[in-house]
Design an enzyme around this catalytic site. Structure first.
Site, mmCIF file in Angstrom:
data_model
loop_
_atom_site.group_PDB
_atom_site.id
_atom_site.type_symbol
_atom_site.label_atom_id
_atom_site.label_comp_id
_atom_site.label_asym_id
_atom_site.label_seq_id
_atom_site.Cartn_x
_atom_site.Cartn_y
_atom_site.Cartn_z
ATOM 1 N N GLU A 35 9.424 7.063 -5.708
ATOM 2 C CA GLU A 35 8.576 6.438 -6.745
ATOM 3 C C GLU A 35 7.140 6.963 -6.631
ATOM 4 O O GLU A 35 6.177 6.194 -6.564
ATOM 5 C CB GLU A 35 8.631 4.915 -6.660
ATOM 6 C CG GLU A 35 8.382 4.265 -8.003
ATOM 7 C CD GLU A 35 8.646 2.761 -8.026
ATOM 8 O OE1 GLU A 35 8.385 2.169 -9.094
ATOM 9 O OE2 GLU A 35 9.095 2.184 -7.033
ATOM 10 N N TYR A 100 15.932 8.132 -4.823
ATOM 11 C CA TYR A 100 15.421 6.898 -5.411
ATOM 12 C C TYR A 100 16.473 6.414 -6.404
ATOM 13 O O TYR A 100 16.549 6.877 -7.533
ATOM 14 C CB TYR A 100 14.067 7.147 -6.086
ATOM 15 C CG TYR A 100 13.485 5.937 -6.786
ATOM 16 C CD1 TYR A 100 13.599 4.665 -6.237
ATOM 17 C CD2 TYR A 100 12.811 6.071 -8.004
ATOM 18 C CE1 TYR A 100 13.065 3.558 -6.875
ATOM 19 C CE2 TYR A 100 12.262 4.972 -8.640
ATOM 20 C CZ TYR A 100 12.392 3.723 -8.081
ATOM 21 O OH TYR A 100 11.865 2.613 -8.720
ATOM 22 N N ASP A 139 14.909 4.553 -1.179
ATOM 23 C CA ASP A 139 15.064 3.243 -1.804
ATOM 24 C C ASP A 139 16.380 3.283 -2.561
ATOM 25 O O ASP A 139 16.471 3.888 -3.624
ATOM 26 C CB ASP A 139 13.876 2.986 -2.740
ATOM 27 C CG ASP A 139 14.032 1.711 -3.553
ATOM 28 O OD1 ASP A 139 15.032 0.987 -3.354
ATOM 29 O OD2 ASP A 139 13.156 1.448 -4.391
ATOM 30 N N ASP A 236 4.830 -2.305 -2.253
ATOM 31 C CA ASP A 236 5.715 -3.460 -2.103
ATOM 32 C C ASP A 236 6.885 -3.151 -1.164
ATOM 33 O O ASP A 236 7.605 -4.055 -0.751
ATOM 34 C CB ASP A 236 6.215 -3.964 -3.460
ATOM 35 C CG ASP A 236 6.783 -2.874 -4.353
ATOM 36 O OD1 ASP A 236 6.630 -1.678 -4.026
ATOM 37 O OD2 ASP A 236 7.367 -3.208 -5.396
#
Length: 245
Positions: A35, A100, A139, A236
């Site tokens: 990201e 991702y 992720d 985050d």
């Protein structure tokens, strides 16, 4: 070798939040990002001693992956998608695949697409795994087991914890890979890598473990450590790492 993976939720944004301090302190051999939210030419990051590779999404300010490596790879391969979701580096006796994985989104609007993506990615890494050891990181937008999420019962039909996504992740593991963190900490609770920005989730450690390092089953003994740097802020998500020989 230390290898690190981090969803930075915007590389330009995290540069102003201590990214370089962490990067230099870790001195990792391979540093993988997800990201990055960059377009080509938007950022000229000076990282002496590293070979840098970026896979940009066609959509501006969206998705994207990058890998920074001290050793120059033999080859670099990007996935066949327009969202910059795969950056795979080939080295002498192993691959590093930074991914991702798509989010299924609110009301599972993109779940069907996600299932197609998972099947494609599974085939992608299985081909590599037939050639040499594969380290997969990133992720992966799924908390695999109830132990990997703070509130499992409340999230059963939410993106990232559906039966479909969890079963799909199981299929990936069964195709020849190990979850390195659970190799070392099979029963460790409250170990998370992502927290919502809402409801003070990070302060309460109400998180999800959705960032992984996987390794080819046959080479799991080469992983000497795995962990989560939950104290590192700026996104985050927090970084996850493995030590590999």
């Amino acid at each position: 070798m230390r290898l690190i993976s981090w969803n930075v939720n915007g590389l330009r944004a995290v540069l102003g939040k201590g990214f370089m301090d962490y990067f230099k302190a870790q001195d990792a051999d391979v540093f993988c990002l997800q990201e990055i939210k960059l377009s080509e030419g938007q950022l000229d990051l000076d990282l002496p001693g590293y070979h840098c590779y970026y896979n940009y999404a066609e959509k501006k300010g969206y998705s994207g992956t990058a890998v920074f490596s001290k050793v120059e790879p033999l080859s670099v391969t990007f996935g066949k998608d327009n969202e910059g979701r795969i950056c795979a580096l080939e080295f002498a006796d192993y691959y590093v695949v930074c991914v991702y994985t798509p989010n299924s989104q609110d009301e599972l609007a993109r779940l069907d697409f996600r299932m197609e993506w998972d099947a494609y990615f599974r085939d992608f890494v299985k081909v590599l795994n037939e050639k040499k050891t594969v380290l997969i990181c990133g992720d992966m937008n799924v908390a695999h087991k109830e132990i990997d999420i703070k509130n499992p019962k409340a999230n059963v039909r939410n993106a990232g914890f559906t039966i479909e996504e969890r079963d799909s992740f199981t299929k990936l593991l069964e195709s020849g890979f190990c979850d390195t963190f659970r190799m070392f900490y099979p029963d460790l609770k409250d170990a998370y890598s992502w927290w919502s920005y809402r409801f003070k989730a990070r302060e309460r450690n109400a998180g999800w473990r959705i960032d992984y390092w996987l390794v080819s089953e046959r080479s799991k003994d080469r992983v000497k450590a795995a962990g989560i740097h939950s104290e590192i802020l700026g996104s985050d998500h927090c970084p996850v790492y493995v030590d590999f020989v």
